[in-house]
Structures are given as C-alpha cells and as structure tokens.
Write an enzyme that holds these catalytic residues in place. Structure first.
Site, PDB file in Angstrom:
ATOM      1  N   HIS A   1     -14.083  -4.188   3.839  1.00 14.95           N
ATOM      2  CA  HIS A   1     -12.626  -4.349   3.906  1.00 14.95           C
ATOM      3  C   HIS A   1     -12.044  -3.933   5.266  1.00 14.95           C
ATOM      4  O   HIS A   1     -11.464  -4.774   5.961  1.00 14.95           O
ATOM      5  CB  HIS A   1     -11.980  -3.542   2.759  1.00 14.95           C
ATOM      6  CG  HIS A   1     -10.493  -3.612   2.737  1.00 14.95           C
ATOM      7  ND1 HIS A   1      -9.751  -3.219   1.649  1.00 14.95           N
ATOM      8  CD2 HIS A   1      -9.590  -4.009   3.674  1.00 14.95           C
ATOM      9  CE1 HIS A   1      -8.466  -3.399   1.911  1.00 14.95           C
ATOM     10  NE2 HIS A   1      -8.342  -3.868   3.141  1.00 14.95           N
TER      11      HIS A   1
ATOM     12  N   GLU B   1       0.829  -1.218   0.000  1.00 18.30           N
ATOM     13  CA  GLU B   1       0.000   0.000   0.000  1.00 18.30           C
ATOM     14  C   GLU B   1       0.861   1.265   0.000  1.00 18.30           C
ATOM     15  O   GLU B   1       0.331   2.361   0.166  1.00 18.30           O
ATOM     16  CB  GLU B   1      -0.904   0.018   1.237  1.00 18.30           C
ATOM     17  CG  GLU B   1      -1.921  -1.099   1.305  1.00 18.30           C
ATOM     18  CD  GLU B   1      -3.131  -0.840   0.431  1.00 18.30           C
ATOM     19  OE1 GLU B   1      -3.212   0.257  -0.150  1.00 18.30           O
ATOM     20  OE2 GLU B   1      -3.980  -1.732   0.317  1.00 18.30           O
TER      21      GLU B   1
ATOM     22  N   HIS C   1      -8.309  -4.007  10.166  1.00 22.18           N
ATOM     23  CA  HIS C   1      -9.521  -4.754   9.803  1.00 22.18           C
ATOM     24  C   HIS C   1     -10.387  -5.051  11.035  1.00 22.18           C
ATOM     25  O   HIS C   1     -10.446  -6.208  11.476  1.00 22.18           O
ATOM     26  CB  HIS C   1      -9.129  -6.091   9.147  1.00 22.18           C
ATOM     27  CG  HIS C   1      -8.347  -5.965   7.879  1.00 22.18           C
ATOM     28  ND1 HIS C   1      -7.660  -7.019   7.310  1.00 22.18           N
ATOM     29  CD2 HIS C   1      -8.166  -4.908   7.042  1.00 22.18           C
ATOM     30  CE1 HIS C   1      -7.077  -6.626   6.182  1.00 22.18           C
ATOM     31  NE2 HIS C   1      -7.358  -5.337   6.006  1.00 22.18           N
TER      32      HIS C   1
ATOM     33  N   HIS D   1      -4.046   1.543   8.829  1.00 23.11           N
ATOM     34  CA  HIS D   1      -5.120   0.772   8.190  1.00 23.11           C
ATOM     35  C   HIS D   1      -5.219  -0.571   8.900  1.00 23.11           C
ATOM     36  O   HIS D   1      -4.207  -1.251   9.104  1.00 23.11           O
ATOM     37  CB  HIS D   1      -4.824   0.573   6.699  1.00 23.11           C
ATOM     38  CG  HIS D   1      -5.672  -0.503   6.099  1.00 23.11           C
ATOM     39  ND1 HIS D   1      -7.054  -0.460   6.131  1.00 23.11           N
ATOM     40  CD2 HIS D   1      -5.351  -1.666   5.479  1.00 23.11           C
ATOM     41  CE1 HIS D   1      -7.530  -1.541   5.559  1.00 23.11           C
ATOM     42  NE2 HIS D   1      -6.529  -2.301   5.158  1.00 23.11           N
TER      43      HIS D   1
HETATM   44 ZN   LIG Z   1      -6.695  -4.162   4.341  1.00 23.25          ZN
END
Ligand SMILES: [Zn+2]
Length: 247
Positions: free
Chosen positions: A194, A99, A124, A122
């Site tokens: 996501h 990313e 989850h 980021h």
């Molecule tokens: Zn992810």
C-alpha cells in the site's frame, strides 16, 4: 466514520505560525506529486497546528492541487474533546480525508506519549511498495537493517528505523491500531502492498525521512540490477554511526 461532523466548539482565527505550517504542507504536497508518489488522490497529510486545531488534506483531493492551494483542497478543523467530532475553522468546508479517524487516533496517541504539534504524512512511494511485495522485507528488522546499510545518513535520518504493518483495508481500524503499535518503536511505517506513513513534528522532516528511505531502496534495487546482492554497511559500521551520533 464520523457520527456527527459538527459540534459546538466555536471558531478560531489562525495565527501566523499556522499559516507558515500550512505553506510547508503545500510545499511537501508538491514534492509528493513530483516524486510520483501521489497518483490521483493518493495519500494524505494532517497537522496538529496547536491545541485541538488541525489541518487535513481533503477527501478525494489531489496532492498536486493541495500544493497549489492548500486551503481550497484541505480544511482546518477544531476537533472536539471526544477526538471524534469536529467543526470547521477554515472558510471553506472541504471534507477531510477519509483517513481522518485513523489520523486522529495517531495524533491522540502521540500526544499521550508527550509529543506536540504532530504531523502525519501518508504517501505511496513506488520502490517501498514494490519491496513490500517481497516476503523477506515484511520483517521490520530485516527491512530496517537493509535500508540503513545502503547509505550512512539513513541511520541518522531515520534513527528508529522502519516498522511494518501487514495488509489491511485502507482506512480500517485494524490498520490504524497496528500502525499506532509500530509507531512506539519506529519513525516510519511501511504498509504492505500500500504505502508508507511517517510521523513527526515537522512536515518537511517527515518527507525527508520517506525520501531518504526511498533512496536507500533505490540503491538496493540498482545494486541487485547490477548483478548481485549489495554488501551494505556491516554491523560494525552501523554501530560506529550509532555511537558517533548518539542514536
Ligand atoms: Zn494510501
């Protein structure tokens, strides 16, 4: 992806403050794993330590390993003026998260908006991903108001609320572009089906914002399981908080 991974920026030694910041990244990586938000290599963290020096978690690396040894499972890089190429500053050349281009695009955009020492987290979180499968919560206003109304602190800890980005392939330019757009008006972004992305100046505060939103989501779901639609704080009560805390 990178056209060239290396440029000729020249290596730079890390200062004491950067080492402390990386320690905080490790602390948060541990929280992400303990919270069950970081299965396998799920999630990534990047921090602009100073100037064009960044710490990135490594591609394919596990948060539980980053927690134990951030410089063995992540890299410190100097990003070149084109914001695309970079050179390694850390001793180990751990390849940064896949990313990297989208994180850099976000860091650059935040810098253009006047922010310094930016952090991108980021991860989850199960509960937030679950409600992103419900159509009504893909409306950012509905989502934000629902979560804010679960506990008063959330109005204060996440003052700009939660933006929503519809599903795009992970790592895609479309996902990065839509996220940057939403970050102009929100603190945390929910990616449909996501995960979430939070930005700020401190990695622990980014974690705190996500953690608070997860708690709000849990309370919403617990109330639903207890048999009905939760009442939530009303508009007047939310406004009262906004006035009292100058939000
Ligand atoms: Zn992810």
């Amino acid at each position: 992806m990178m056209k060239n991974d290396i440029c000729n920026c020249g290596a730079i030694a890390l200062d004491e403050n950067s080492k402390l910041v990386i320690d905080r990244v490790a602390e948060v990586a541990g929280y992400l794993w303990q919270k069950n938000w970081a299965e396998r290599n799920g999630g990534n963290i990047s921090v602009n330590l100073y100037d064009n020096i960044f710490y990135f978690t490594g591609t394919g690396q596990r948060m539980r390993d980053v927690a134990k040894s951030p410089l063995d499972f992540g890299a410190i890089i100097k990003v070149c003026d084109d914001w695309t190429n970079f050179e390694y500053v850390s001793e180990k050349h751990i390849k940064p998260t896949s990313e990297l281009p989208s994180h850099l695009a976000i860091h650059k955009c935040l810098r253009d908006r006047g922010m310094r020492n930016t952090v991108v987290v980021h991860t989850h979180p199960n509960e937030l991903i679950a409600i992103s499968h419900l159509e009504k919560f893909l409306d950012a206003d509905v989502l934000t108001k629902t979560l804010w109304s679960m506990i008063p602190e959330s109005r204060i800890i996440v003052p700009k609320g939660v933006g929503v980005v519809s599903y795009h392939v992970p790592g895609s330019l479309e996902l990065a572009t839509a996220t940057i757009e939403q970050l102009a008006t929100h603190d945390v972004i929910l990616w449909e089906k996501h995960g979430v992305l939070a930005v700020g100046n401190d990695v622990v505060e980014c974690f705190d914002a996500i953690d608070t939103l997860v708690k709000c989501t849990q309370i919403y779901l617990f109330a639903k399981m207890a048999g009905g639609e939760p009442q939530g704080l009303n508009d007047e009560q939310l406004e009262e908080l906004a006035v009292k805390f100058n939000l």
